[in-house]
Structures are given as structure tokens and as C-alpha cells.
Design a protein around this motif. Structure first.
Motif, PDB file in Angstrom:
ATOM      1  N   UNK A 150       0.826  -1.208   0.000  1.00 26.70           N
ATOM      2  CA  UNK A 150       0.000   0.000   0.000  1.00 26.70           C
ATOM      3  C   UNK A 150       0.862   1.260   0.000  1.00 26.70           C
ATOM      4  N   UNK A 151       1.983   1.222   0.714  1.00 30.74           N
ATOM      5  CA  UNK A 151       2.900   2.367   0.745  1.00 30.74           C
ATOM      6  C   UNK A 151       3.518   2.593  -0.627  1.00 30.74           C
ATOM      7  N   UNK A 152       3.937   1.519  -1.283  1.00 32.27           N
ATOM      8  CA  UNK A 152       4.502   1.647  -2.630  1.00 32.27           C
ATOM      9  C   UNK A 152       3.475   2.234  -3.588  1.00 32.27           C
ATOM     10  N   UNK A 153       2.233   1.800  -3.449  1.00 32.64           N
ATOM     11  CA  UNK A 153       1.188   2.325  -4.325  1.00 32.64           C
ATOM     12  C   UNK A 153       0.969   3.820  -4.064  1.00 32.64           C
ATOM     13  N   UNK A 154       1.030   4.243  -2.808  1.00 32.95           N
ATOM     14  CA  UNK A 154       0.866   5.663  -2.483  1.00 32.95           C
ATOM     15  C   UNK A 154       2.008   6.492  -3.071  1.00 32.95           C
ATOM     16  N   UNK A 155       3.233   5.963  -3.021  1.00 33.06           N
ATOM     17  CA  UNK A 155       4.386   6.678  -3.579  1.00 33.06           C
ATOM     18  C   UNK A 155       4.273   6.770  -5.096  1.00 33.06           C
ATOM     19  N   UNK A 156       3.914   5.664  -5.741  1.00 35.89           N
ATOM     20  CA  UNK A 156       3.751   5.672  -7.197  1.00 35.89           C
ATOM     21  C   UNK A 156       2.664   6.664  -7.601  1.00 35.89           C
ATOM     22  N   UNK A 157       1.608   6.726  -6.813  1.00 29.93           N
ATOM     23  CA  UNK A 157       0.500   7.629  -7.127  1.00 29.93           C
ATOM     24  C   UNK A 157       0.935   9.087  -7.103  1.00 29.93           C
ATOM     25  N   UNK A 158       1.648   9.489  -6.058  1.00 27.76           N
ATOM     26  CA  UNK A 158       2.035  10.909  -5.941  1.00 27.76           C
ATOM     27  C   UNK A 158       3.076  11.273  -6.989  1.00 27.76           C
ATOM     28  N   UNK A 159       4.013  10.366  -7.266  1.00 29.84           N
ATOM     29  CA  UNK A 159       5.044  10.659  -8.262  1.00 29.84           C
ATOM     30  C   UNK A 159       4.458  10.674  -9.670  1.00 29.84           C
ATOM     31  N   UNK A 160       3.536   9.762  -9.953  1.00 29.08           N
ATOM     32  CA  UNK A 160       2.909   9.727 -11.277  1.00 29.08           C
ATOM     33  C   UNK A 160       2.050  10.962 -11.509  1.00 29.08           C
ATOM     34  N   UNK A 161       1.356  11.413 -10.484  1.00 25.53           N
ATOM     35  CA  UNK A 161       0.534  12.612 -10.622  1.00 25.53           C
ATOM     36  C   UNK A 161       1.390  13.864 -10.830  1.00 25.53           C
ATOM     37  N   UNK A 374      14.737  14.403  -2.125  1.00 22.06           N
ATOM     38  CA  UNK A 374      14.486  13.313  -3.061  1.00 22.06           C
ATOM     39  C   UNK A 374      13.169  13.558  -3.795  1.00 22.06           C
ATOM     40  N   UNK A 375      12.861  12.704  -4.742  1.00 19.12           N
ATOM     41  CA  UNK A 375      11.705  12.914  -5.603  1.00 19.12           C
ATOM     42  C   UNK A 375      10.390  12.856  -4.841  1.00 19.12           C
ATOM     43  N   UNK A 376      10.270  11.987  -3.843  1.00 20.54           N
ATOM     44  CA  UNK A 376       8.999  11.836  -3.133  1.00 20.54           C
ATOM     45  C   UNK A 376       8.572  13.155  -2.498  1.00 20.54           C
ATOM     46  N   UNK A 377       9.491  13.827  -1.827  1.00 22.94           N
ATOM     47  CA  UNK A 377       9.157  15.111  -1.200  1.00 22.94           C
ATOM     48  C   UNK A 377       8.933  16.193  -2.255  1.00 22.94           C
ATOM     49  N   UNK A 378       9.715  16.176  -3.334  1.00 27.41           N
ATOM     50  CA  UNK A 378       9.529  17.180  -4.381  1.00 27.41           C
ATOM     51  C   UNK A 378       8.182  17.002  -5.089  1.00 27.41           C
ATOM     52  N   UNK A 379       7.749  15.755  -5.251  1.00 30.75           N
ATOM     53  CA  UNK A 379       6.445  15.502  -5.863  1.00 30.75           C
ATOM     54  C   UNK A 379       5.317  16.030  -4.984  1.00 30.75           C
ATOM     55  N   UNK A 380       5.440  15.833  -3.675  1.00 26.76           N
ATOM     56  CA  UNK A 380       4.434  16.369  -2.755  1.00 26.76           C
ATOM     57  C   UNK A 380       4.407  17.896  -2.800  1.00 26.76           C
ATOM     58  N   UNK A 381       5.571  18.511  -2.898  1.00 25.17           N
ATOM     59  CA  UNK A 381       5.618  19.967  -2.978  1.00 25.17           C
ATOM     60  C   UNK A 381       4.941  20.458  -4.253  1.00 25.17           C
ATOM     61  N   UNK A 382       5.206  19.803  -5.356  1.00 27.74           N
ATOM     62  CA  UNK A 382       4.603  20.237  -6.615  1.00 27.74           C
ATOM     63  C   UNK A 382       3.088  20.109  -6.582  1.00 27.74           C
ATOM     64  N   UNK A 383       2.584  18.991  -6.041  1.00 21.94           N
ATOM     65  CA  UNK A 383       1.135  18.802  -5.986  1.00 21.94           C
ATOM     66  C   UNK A 383       0.480  19.777  -5.019  1.00 21.94           C
ATOM     67  N   UNK A 384       1.235  20.254  -4.035  1.00 24.56           N
ATOM     68  CA  UNK A 384       0.712  21.303  -3.154  1.00 24.56           C
ATOM     69  C   UNK A 384       0.613  22.625  -3.898  1.00 24.56           C
TER      70      UNK A 384
END
Length: 718
Positions: A150-161, A374-384
Motif C-alpha cells: 500500500x505504501x509503494x502504491x501511495x508513492x507511485x500515485x504521488x510521483x505519477x501525478x 528526493x523525488x517523493x518530497x519534491x512531488x508532494x511539494x509540486x502537488x501542493x
């Protein structure tokens, strides 16, 4: 070159974004092609030659492709051979130890995946994660593997978006992996139940003898009562970290930052649990046969043992379109360090004040990127930042731009549908997305969008200019503010283009693209861009002051936004400090070059003019500046000398400005640190110029010891 020689050369076969090297029997002859056309000929002939080989042995067949050789041909074969037994051991102590090792190794695999490696060869190299239904009788292992998925799916979701990743960031493709299991959503509730059971067992370990009798119905985790408490603690911290980390990712996906407050609580819990995870290593290594501390430190588990049920070769056939890569996993301690940094970056995003001020937003993004997130935090920043085409999902970019001039356009619905405003919104969205990318990708894209911004500015300038000429009587007084606002936005565009160009130049220092012999041309170009940026920023200050004064005259109860005026004024002064430093460094470097004390920009391959074009071609395409840049550069630097008095004045001006604006940045620690760094550069270079002017035999070099973009001269005896 003969045909036989060509057919004997190694073959480079395209395979997705990568290339694989195949060598035909009987021998391999490495030779250099003498021309580009000869290389093309080699490729064409070898493709024809190798059709016979690939017909018999297809790619990814172990007989043809040595990269596909693995211990097991399939997952089912590995399971049948007992590679991942369930339960892991009949000895309950060994069983618990092995589950902890699996948890630790999965944490390492997940961190390695975040670093850009294939999901199939990292997290999904675990058979227990690939086939979680096999572990349904083992509640602890089963629930943990479900939550991992479930965690991997959440990470893939935010990075893909976010859609700003490249392969060197994180691979989001799953290639047929069993990734979207419906049962994974239940993993969190199962893990909560397991956590409660272990908590009760831990309380039983700590209870007095009278209370312990009441808890005797609880089955211990393992057979050694003296180790029960330590095993319970080691499991609980790992379970709680996994649970809080998934909650963090889910909370941060809530629109408009509504889940940030709760996410920060989960982040604090994650960091706390990681501390306990690190402490548990001492207990878990007690019964380990010592093979040397250094060897243990590089292991992927806290105990130092190899985990059960992992094989990175199992999914090689699911890793297309790229060939299987050799993966070096992070060590367990490095993985913990990675997660601590990731959590701090996420906490920084959650603590960001969602103020609808573009200058404030851009400053935050640049400051955030300095820690190389890293990309995970940068993806969250962009979606914000960008949600539904609006800043933070709330404010249109027209409103944000107008607010920069102290104007209100919320009621001007016609202007919001203006063609140029819609284009401007898309340009701003693209810019914010690019700024959240990694540094190499960011610089490459910034150079390309500069031309888009420049073309848009020219088109808008023609339209606004014609409208102003046709209707000179239209003023804000008669109620139509559209043309007035568009005219201000046109001026703001030039400031924004200069800001993007400056960011493009400064990223060159971060990526170490400039050699010392090229610093002179870089600082000359920075001076040109900084001067234009400061000029437009001063003009914006005047507009804001004029707008605020008019509002105050109309409404006596109106309170001016002095904080915004002061912030922009300080920004202008900071730019002026950087302008003085750029001027000083340009003159100093050119003087050293002219007097033979510094390496000239000459080499066997490129002339100075060619290097100038290579570095600044994209800026010149965007008409930055509008005249012949190289000719102006050579004219302004060809006759400078060390005894040229302004070289001292430039550094002294920068030093004076830095001292004056430190008070204004007293409440902004990041800006205050930058101002102090600029002041140190100025002071250091004043001393260096004095020494050099007195003794021309000194050896001069430049280092970035105080500031990442403005060099300090280092003087040594020859």
C-alpha cells in the motif's frame, strides 16, 4: 574497413531508453570508426547480420542474454524449492528474528527504489510481498507486507501525478507486478490488530507476578522469556514506523494542505520510531558471530544476517523496457538516514505558510531545493503548489500576479478569460513544476521555457501597445481596469523572465558546469541579468507604492501593506549587493586574465566565443540581452587592470549593502545567512585584491567557501 571486420564488431542493440552490448562469435574486434557515416554503416550492417542470431535466441533468453541467468526460472519454482517457507521456522525465536530481518531489508529495498532503481528488483524481490496470500496464517508478516504494498502504491500515485520524474529519480512503472491488490487496503487495520497484540504482550512482560497471571493466556512471541520484552520493542517500533509513514503519505495528499497538521504529527512519530529502530540494533546483534564491525555496518539488516525470501533476479523478465541492472542496495544505516532526511523534507513542506504571494513561494521552493530533496518530497511539494490549475488549489495566477501590484481582480471575470491571462497561467504552472524537478532536469527545462516566455512577452507587448494607442483615454478612473492591469503584467513578465534566467545561470554552479577559466564570462552575464531584474523590481515597488497611496486617499480606514513593500525593497537591495559582487568578480577575473595571472579560456577544442555560445545560447535566443552579448563582453573586459579603482569600490559597495540589510532580514534566518555569506565574499575579495595589487607573483585561485554562487579569491605564494 572490410565487411568481415565490420561484422566482427560488438553490436549495440537499442532496447528501450538503454542499450545492450552483444558480441558475435568467434571473436570481438574493437576498432574506432573514422567518420560518422562509417558508424551508421556499421550499425546497419550489424543489424542485418544479427537477425540470424536473434531469430534463434530471442532477447531475454538466458542462452542469449547472460543478464537473464537467475537461480529460479519463476516465482513458483522458488516457492516449491522452499526458498520462502511459511512459517519461516518451527523455532519461534528464529521465526521472529527472521521477520525482523525481512522488515529491515524491505526498508532498505524501499529506500533503494526511491533512489531510482527498479521496483521489481528491490521491494518486489521479496516473495512474501509478491505473494502475500501465502502468509495469511502469519498475521505479523502478512499485515506488514500488505502495508508495504500500500505504501509503494501511495508513492507511485504521488510521483505519477506530479509527472516530473526521470529514471534517475524513481521508477514508477510496475511492468505487470501484482501491484493493485484489493486486499492491500485492509493491511493497515490488520497491522493495527497485530500492534495491539504485541503491546499487550509487552505489558505482560513488564507486569508484576500477580498481574502476569491474568495475562498468561497470551502466547509469547518466542520461547526465551528473557528476550521477550526486547523482541516486542524491536517489532513495535518497526510496525509503528510503517503505519505512521503510510498515514503521512495519505494525509499529505488531502487537497489545499488540509491534512498537513495531522501529517506533521505522524512525521514526528516516524522520526521517533526510527530512533528506537536504531537502538534495537544492539540487542539484535548480540547472538551474531562477529565477522568484523565494518562488514556488519554494510549489511541490510540491523542484525547483520541475510534475510530470507529475497531474490533480485526473480522479476528480471518484468523489468522491461530497460535491461536488468546491477543493483547495489543501501546499507541499513544509510536507509535509516535516507528516511530521516525524507521525513524532515516532508515536515518542511507541511510547515510552509500557504501565503498567496508568488515571491514568497519562489523563495521557499529555491530554499527547499538547497537541501537536495528526493523525488517523493519534491512531488508532494509540486502537488501542493499546483492543484486544479491554481496556486494551492485556491488562487488563480492572475490574482497572484495582480496582488504583487496591490490590485484586486477577483471581480473582473472578463479579464480572467483573457487569452493572454490563460497563457500566463499555463506558463506559471509549467515554471512551478520545473522548479520542483531535480537540478539537471530543472536547468535543461528552464533554458527551454525561457524562449516560450520571451515569445509570449513580445506577443503580449504588441497587443497591449496597440490597445494603448487606440484608446489613450481609457484609465482606471472610468471603471475599466483590464488594460491597466495587462500593462502592469507585461512589465512583470520581464522581471519574471530575468528571474528564470538568473536561476538558469546559478544552477550551472550547482551542477559544476563552469570551469574556473569561464567564471569571468559567467559573472559578466550574471551582472547583466541581475541589473535588469533589479530595474524591473524597482519599477514594481513604485507601482505598489502608487497603488497603495491611491487606495489610502479613497478610504481613510485603509491600512497599507507595509510588510510587503519592505520585503520587496529588501529584495531589491539584495539584488544590488549581488550586482556589485558580480561586477567586482568580472573585473577582477578579467584583470587577472589580462595580466597573465589566471588561466585563459583556451583549449584544444573550443575557443572562448564557442564556449560563450555553448553556455548562453538559450539566453541569447530569449533576447537576454537584446544586443550582441559576446562582443559586449569582450569590449568590457579586454582592457581591465588590477589597478583599476572601481574593482575595490564594487566589493566595498557590496559589503556596505550587506551590512545595511542584515537588520531587515533579522526574522528570516535563511536570507540572513545568505546576506552574511555575501558580506564574507566581499570582505575576502577586498583583502585578496589588495594583496594581488602589491605582489603580482602570487598564485590566485577561486573557491566557493562562503557562498555557493559567488567565488572567493584564494591567494597563495607560488
Amino acid at each position: 574497413m572490410s565487411l568481415q571486420t565490420i561484422l566482427s564488431l560488438p553490436v549495440l542493440i537499442p532496447f528501450g531508453p538503454m542499450y545492450r552490448l552483444f558480441s558475435p562469435p568467434p571473436a570481438v574486434i574493437f576498432m574506432k570508426a573514422s567518420s560518422f557515416m562509417e558508424i551508421i554503416s556499421i550499425c546497419l550492417l550489424q543489424c542485418l547480420h544479427w537477425r540470424f542470431y536473434t531469430f534463434r535466441f530471442p532477447i531475454m533468453d538466458p542462452k542469449m542474454d547472460s543478464g537473464m541467468v537467475s537461480a529460479f526460472y519463476s516465482i513458483d519454482e522458488a516457492i516449491e524449492s522452499g526458498f520462502a517457507p511459511v512459517p519461516i521456522s518451527s523455532d519461534r525465536t528464529v521465526n521472529v528474528e527472521s521477520i525482523i530481518d525481512i522488515m529491515d531489508h524491505l526498508l532498505v529495498c524501499e529506500a533503494t527504489w526511491h533512489m531510482g532503481h527498479s521496483l521489481a528488483q528491490t521491494v518486489f524481490s521479496c516473495i512474501y510481498v509478491l505473494r502475500p496470500e501465502r502468509t495469511s496464517s502469519q498475521a505479523l508478516l502478512h499485515s506488514y507486507c500488505r502495508v508495504i504494498r500500500a505504501t509503494c502504491r501511495a508513492v507511485v500515485s504521488v510521483v505519477s501525478d506530479a509527472r516530473t520524474n526521470e529514471e534517475d529519480d524513481l521508477l514508477t512503472m510496475t511492468y505487470g507486478l501484482p501491484f493493485n491488490g484489493d486486499e492491500d487496503a485492509k493491511g493497515l487495520s490488520l497491522l493495527n490488530a497485530v500492534e495491539e497484540t504485541i503491546c499487550r504482550q509487552l505489558r505482560a512482560c513488564k507486569a508484576t507476578s500477580s498481574k502476569r497471571r491474568l495475562l498468561e493466556e497470551l502466547e509469547p512471541l518466542q520461547t526465551n522469556p528473557h528476550l521477550e520484552e526486547s523482541f516486542c520493542k524491536a517489532l513495535l517500533c518497526r510496525i509503528r514506523f510503517r503505519k505512521h509513514f503510510l498515514h503521512t503519505l495519505n494525509c499529505m495528499r488531502r487537497p489545499q494542505g488540509r491534512g498537513f497538521e495531522l501529517a506533521r504529527k505522524h512525521i514526528a512519530s516516524c522520526i521517533s520510531e526510527l530512533d528506537y529502530v536504531l537502538e534495537s540494533a544492539e540487542f539484535l546483534r548480540l547472538d551474531l558471530v562477529e565477522n568484523g564491525e565494518n562488514e556488519i555496518e554494510e549489511r541490510t539488516t540491523a542484525s547483520g544476517r541475510h534475510p530470507i525470501g529475497f531474490d533480485s533476479t526473480l522479476n528480471k523478465r518484468l523489468s522491461a523496457p530497460t535491461p536488468p541492472r546491477a543493483i547495489k542496495l543501501l546499507s541499513w544505516k544509510k536507509a535509516l538516514g535516507y528516511y530521516v532526511k525524507l521525513l524532515h523534507n516532508l515536515d518542511e513542506i507541511c510547515g510552509f505558510s500557504l501565503e498567496p504571494d508568488l515571491d514568497f513561494v519562489l523563495q521557499f521552493v529555491i530554499q527547499f531545493q538547497k537541501s537536495r530533496p528526493d523525488l517523493v518530497s519534491r512531488a508532494h511539494l509540486q502537488l501542493l503548489l499546483v492543484q486544479d490549475g491554481k496556486l494551492f488549489g485556491r488562487d488563480t495566477f492572475l490574482a497572484i500576479c495582480a496582488r504583487g501590484f496591490g490590485l484586486d481582480v477577483t471581480k473582473d471575470h472578463a479579464l480572467q478569460k483573457n487569452e493572454y491571462i490563460l497563457q500566463l497561467s499555463q506558463l506559471m504552472i509549467n515554471l512551478l513544476k520545473i522548479l520542483c524537478a531535480n537540478a539537471p532536469w530543472q536547468r535543461r527545462k528552464l533554458g527551454k521555457i525561457l524562449n516560450d516566455w520571451s515569445i509570449f512577452r513580445v506577443q503580449m507587448g504588441i497587443t497591449v501597445g496597440q490597445a494603448m494607442q487606440q484608446d489613450t483615454s481609457r484609465t482606471p478612473k472610468n471603471g475599466d481596469k483590464s488594460l491597466f492591469i495587462l500593462n502592469h503584467i507585461y512589465g512583470w513578465l520581464e522581471e519574471q523572465i530575468s528571474w528564470v534566467a538568473l536561476r538558469f545561470l546559478m544552477l550551472g554552479f550547482d551542477l559544476e558546469l563552469y570551469s574556473p577559466s569561464e567564471y569571468c564570462m559567467v559573472y559578466w552575464y550574471m551582472y547583466i541579468i541581475l541589473w535588469k531584474l533589479a530595474e524591473k523590481a524597482r519599477f514594481r515597488v513604485l507601482i505598489i507604492v502608487n497603488t497603495e497611496e491611491r487606495k489610502a486617499k479613497k478610504n481613510k480606514d485603509y491600512h497599507r501593506d507595509m510588510a510587503r513593500e519592505d520585503r520587496i525593497s529588501l529584495w531589491v537591495l539584495l539584488l544590488q549587493c549581488q550586482i556589485s559582487l558580480s561586477q567586482g568578480l568580472t573585473v577582477m577575473l578579467s584583470a587577472l586574465r589580462n595580466q597573465g595571472m589566471c588561466l585563459k579560456s583556451q583549449g584544444p577544442f573550443n575557443t572562448e566565443s564557442e564556449k560563450f555560445a555553448q553556455h548562453f545560447e538559450l539566453l541569447q535566443k530569449a533576447s537576454l540581452p537584446e544586443y550582441d552579448a559576446y562582443e559586449s563582453f569582450t569590449e568590457s573586459t579586454s582592457h581591465t587592470r588590477l589597478d583599476y579603482l572601481p574593482v575595490y569600490e564594487y566589493f566595498r559597495d557590496a559589503q556596505k549593502i550587506a551590512k545595511d540589510i542584515k537588520v531587515g532580514f533579522a526574522n528570516d534566518p535563511d536570507k540572513l545567512a545568505e546576506v552574511r555569506a555575501l558580506e564574507q565574499v566581499a570582505e575576502h575579495n577586498i583583502i585578496a585584491v589588495n594583496l594581488i595589487s602589491q605582489d603580482c607573483s602570487l598564485k590566485v585561485s577561486f573557491e566557493f567557501t562562503h557562498h555557493p554562487y559567488f567565488a572567493s579569491a584564494v591567494v597563495r605564494r607560488s
